[in-house]
Design a protein around this motif. Structure first.
Motif, PDB file in Angstrom:
ATOM      1  N   TYR A 347     -66.716 -10.838 -46.023  1.00 40.37           N
ATOM      2  CA  TYR A 347     -65.263 -10.783 -46.177  1.00 40.37           C
ATOM      3  C   TYR A 347     -64.806  -9.435 -45.681  1.00 40.37           C
ATOM      4  O   TYR A 347     -65.139  -8.400 -46.276  1.00 40.37           O
ATOM      5  CB  TYR A 347     -64.875 -10.980 -47.653  1.00 40.37           C
ATOM      6  CG  TYR A 347     -63.378 -10.900 -47.924  1.00 40.37           C
ATOM      7  CD1 TYR A 347     -62.576 -12.027 -47.813  1.00 40.37           C
ATOM      8  CD2 TYR A 347     -62.792  -9.695 -48.289  1.00 40.37           C
ATOM      9  CE1 TYR A 347     -61.201 -11.948 -48.062  1.00 40.37           C
ATOM     10  CE2 TYR A 347     -61.426  -9.609 -48.545  1.00 40.37           C
ATOM     11  CZ  TYR A 347     -60.639 -10.744 -48.432  1.00 40.37           C
ATOM     12  OH  TYR A 347     -59.284 -10.664 -48.674  1.00 40.37           O
ATOM     13  N   SER A 350     -60.183  -8.978 -41.027  1.00 39.05           N
ATOM     14  CA  SER A 350     -59.426 -10.151 -40.588  1.00 39.05           C
ATOM     15  C   SER A 350     -59.259 -11.159 -41.714  1.00 39.05           C
ATOM     16  O   SER A 350     -58.222 -11.834 -41.807  1.00 39.05           O
ATOM     17  CB  SER A 350     -60.114 -10.801 -39.387  1.00 39.05           C
ATOM     18  OG  SER A 350     -61.420 -11.238 -39.728  1.00 39.05           O
ATOM     19  N   ASP A 351     -60.268 -11.260 -42.587  1.00 35.43           N
ATOM     20  CA  ASP A 351     -60.165 -12.186 -43.717  1.00 35.43           C
ATOM     21  C   ASP A 351     -59.110 -11.716 -44.709  1.00 35.43           C
ATOM     22  O   ASP A 351     -58.394 -12.525 -45.303  1.00 35.43           O
ATOM     23  CB  ASP A 351     -61.514 -12.302 -44.429  1.00 35.43           C
ATOM     24  CG  ASP A 351     -62.620 -12.712 -43.488  1.00 35.43           C
ATOM     25  OD1 ASP A 351     -62.457 -13.743 -42.811  1.00 35.43           O
ATOM     26  OD2 ASP A 351     -63.628 -11.995 -43.417  1.00 35.43           O
ATOM     27  N   SER A 352     -59.007 -10.406 -44.880  1.00 30.26           N
ATOM     28  CA  SER A 352     -58.033  -9.864 -45.817  1.00 30.26           C
ATOM     29  C   SER A 352     -56.611 -10.226 -45.407  1.00 30.26           C
ATOM     30  O   SER A 352     -55.746 -10.430 -46.250  1.00 30.26           O
ATOM     31  CB  SER A 352     -58.194  -8.344 -45.901  1.00 30.26           C
ATOM     32  OG  SER A 352     -57.264  -7.778 -46.793  1.00 30.26           O
ATOM     33  N   GLU A 354     -55.778 -13.011 -43.703  1.00 28.96           N
ATOM     34  CA  GLU A 354     -55.583 -14.453 -43.855  1.00 28.96           C
ATOM     35  C   GLU A 354     -55.765 -14.930 -45.296  1.00 28.96           C
ATOM     36  O   GLU A 354     -55.091 -15.865 -45.743  1.00 28.96           O
ATOM     37  CB  GLU A 354     -56.552 -15.208 -42.950  1.00 28.96           C
ATOM     38  CG  GLU A 354     -56.322 -14.976 -41.464  1.00 28.96           C
ATOM     39  CD  GLU A 354     -57.300 -15.757 -40.616  1.00 28.96           C
ATOM     40  OE1 GLU A 354     -57.895 -16.714 -41.137  1.00 28.96           O
ATOM     41  OE2 GLU A 354     -57.465 -15.412 -39.439  1.00 28.96           O
ATOM     42  N   LEU A 355     -56.699 -14.323 -46.002  1.00 26.15           N
ATOM     43  CA  LEU A 355     -57.030 -14.721 -47.373  1.00 26.15           C
ATOM     44  C   LEU A 355     -57.044 -13.476 -48.250  1.00 26.15           C
ATOM     45  O   LEU A 355     -58.099 -13.026 -48.700  1.00 26.15           O
ATOM     46  CB  LEU A 355     -58.397 -15.417 -47.416  1.00 26.15           C
ATOM     47  CG  LEU A 355     -58.519 -16.762 -46.708  1.00 26.15           C
ATOM     48  CD1 LEU A 355     -59.980 -17.149 -46.541  1.00 26.15           C
ATOM     49  CD2 LEU A 355     -57.781 -17.851 -47.502  1.00 26.15           C
ATOM     50  N   THR A 367     -62.026 -18.451 -50.546  1.00 21.30           N
ATOM     51  CA  THR A 367     -62.822 -17.321 -50.068  1.00 21.30           C
ATOM     52  C   THR A 367     -64.252 -17.395 -50.592  1.00 21.30           C
ATOM     53  O   THR A 367     -65.198 -16.993 -49.898  1.00 21.30           O
ATOM     54  CB  THR A 367     -62.157 -15.999 -50.464  1.00 21.30           C
ATOM     55  OG1 THR A 367     -60.804 -16.009 -49.986  1.00 21.30           O
ATOM     56  CG2 THR A 367     -62.878 -14.813 -49.857  1.00 21.30           C
ATOM     57  N   LEU A 370     -65.979 -19.632 -48.196  1.00 23.41           N
ATOM     58  CA  LEU A 370     -66.177 -18.925 -46.934  1.00 23.41           C
ATOM     59  C   LEU A 370     -67.338 -17.942 -47.037  1.00 23.41           C
ATOM     60  O   LEU A 370     -68.208 -17.878 -46.153  1.00 23.41           O
ATOM     61  CB  LEU A 370     -64.892 -18.191 -46.554  1.00 23.41           C
ATOM     62  CG  LEU A 370     -64.943 -17.321 -45.301  1.00 23.41           C
ATOM     63  CD1 LEU A 370     -65.129 -18.190 -44.059  1.00 23.41           C
ATOM     64  CD2 LEU A 370     -63.677 -16.465 -45.184  1.00 23.41           C
ATOM     65  N   ARG A 374     -70.902 -18.047 -44.994  1.00 22.38           N
ATOM     66  CA  ARG A 374     -71.316 -16.930 -44.143  1.00 22.38           C
ATOM     67  C   ARG A 374     -72.648 -16.344 -44.586  1.00 22.38           C
ATOM     68  O   ARG A 374     -73.508 -16.013 -43.753  1.00 22.38           O
ATOM     69  CB  ARG A 374     -70.225 -15.856 -44.131  1.00 22.38           C
ATOM     70  CG  ARG A 374     -69.016 -16.258 -43.309  1.00 22.38           C
ATOM     71  CD  ARG A 374     -67.975 -15.173 -43.293  1.00 22.38           C
ATOM     72  NE  ARG A 374     -66.870 -15.503 -42.413  1.00 22.38           N
ATOM     73  CZ  ARG A 374     -65.736 -14.819 -42.351  1.00 22.38           C
ATOM     74  NH1 ARG A 374     -65.554 -13.752 -43.126  1.00 22.38           N
ATOM     75  NH2 ARG A 374     -64.778 -15.182 -41.516  1.00 22.38           N
TER      76      ARG A 374
END
Length: 389
Positions: A347, A350-352, A354-355, A367, A370, A374
């Motif tokens: 995480y 970019s994840d921060s 979007e999520l 998350t 996800l 991963r």
């Protein structure tokens, strides 16, 4: 109507627990052994280790219906909406087959502003699953990851047999509330459970909410537990509790790893640094809950630290990642089975976007999935450090 057969819940029906305590109601699974619990004086850890994240009942049966009596201990918070009941995940022959909850139980009401709590005793309840095939099948009932759960009785409409040992590797993982499950949708949807399913391994989850603090008794629990693969996720609790400085952190990590290696000298051992947490990337702890929107059902965390304090040795996530990478690189020269994973691969930036972390600290249900996917890809894949190839 069913002709019920009652089977006592015993340790040989449980997986994922390191100890089982016999209580006046039944049995209480623990995720730390009695020796470790005896050395602990912290209520947060006592609560966390008694919540059975990753613990499941496992058996073989022809039963088409089953009931499990349990006494949960639930939490609620003053001025906040009620929390949902814990979820039990039913798995039949490796596939999801139902979900349920146990109503009632003991209730701990927490006043976070005052720092107090009150316990109200309540009755046990029952979770029921039916409509199953009459074929012989392997059944798993995953216990709620966020409710202390005393198991009272298992009833089925056909005899129960102890399932044979799983013919797959055992993965033991230790971490914080994020590994424990925080806001995952159900016990089988915490990120370690998702990763274990995809990786085809048996999970022992020693994610301990608020309590991944490099405690020696936790290291000894890992040392003494049989496992084929081990990972330890270190950092976020140390920062948000503000429990040590850089001078103490490095030797504490070495000591934690030394203890694990006493029992697992050659086992693949993965050190995982924290996932992205914007408020602590460059700002030390401590962090505290922000109650301003609690009445609307929203809780956030904020840090009281100052970035300038980093110069005096206070820890941030950036500092911890650098130190963990340095320590693993140093030790790996003589320990080829020791590896490092930057948590931001699970995480990151970019994840921060979007999520975002809903409370500033913990990932949401999407998350968790996800991160589990991963982790499985990075570690259990053909080029991963936990690959079976």
């Amino acid at each position: 109507m069913h002709d019920w057969i009652t089977t006592p819940v015993t340790a040989d029906l449980l997986r994922g627990a390191l100890d089982v305590e016999h209580t006046e109601h039944g049995v209480l699974p623990h995720r730390l052994p009695a020796r470790a619990r005896a050395q602990n004086t912290d209520g947060q850890l006592a609560m966390a280790e008694s919540q059975p994240a990753g613990v499941r009942l496992v058996f073989r049966t022809r039963a088409t219906a089953m009931e499990l009596d349990a006494l949960p201990t639930k939490r609620t918070y003053v001025s906040a909406p009620p929390r949902p009941d814990g979820v039990y995940d039913l798995v039949v022959d490796g596939r999801p087959a139902g979900q349920g909850s146990v109503l009632g139980g003991n209730v701990i009401t927490v006043d976070m502003a005052a720092g107090t709590s009150e316990v109200r005793p309540g009755p046990h309840g029952t979770v029921r699953f039916d409509g199953l095939s009459c074929e012989v099948k392997d059944v798993e009932i995953w216990l709620p990851h966020n409710e202390t759960t005393e198991l009272i009785a298992l009833r089925t409409d056909a005899p129960v047999e102890t399932a044979p040992p799983a013919d797959r590797r055992v993965w033991l993982h230790h971490g914080s509330s994020i590994s424990h499950g925080s806001d995952a949708a159900s016990p089988r949807n915490t990120w370690p459970a998702v990763a274990a399913t995809l990786g085809g391994v048996e999970l022992i989850n020693l994610g301990l909410a608020g309590s991944a603090l490099l405690d020696p008794f936790t290291a000894r629990a890992v040392r003494d537990t049989p496992a084929d693969l081990i990972s330890v996720k270190i950092g976020i609790n140390i920062v948000n509790h503000d429990v040590m400085r850089l001078r103490a952190f490095g030797p504490a990590v070495h000591g934690f790893l030394d203890t694990i290696r006493e029992g697992h000298p050659d086992t693949p051992l993965l050190v995982v640094s924290p996932i992205l947490c914007p408020m602590h990337e460059d700002t030390p702890g401590p962090c505290f809950p922000d109650f301003s929107a609690l009445g609307e059902g929203r809780l956030r965390f904020r840090t009281l630290g100052d970035p300038a304090e980093r110069a005096s040795g206070k820890l941030t996530l950036q500092v911890i990642r650098e130190e963990l990478a340095r320590i693993v690189k140093q030790r790996a020269a003589e320990d080829p089975n020791l590896h490092y994973l930057d948590g931001r691969e699970l995480y990151g930036e970019s994840d921060s976007a979007e999520l975002p972390l809903p409370d500033g600290l913990h990932p949401d249900a999407a998350t968790h999935r996800l991160m589990g996917e991963r982790f499985a890809g990075v570690t259990f894949g053909s080029d991963g450090v936990f690959s079976s190839d």
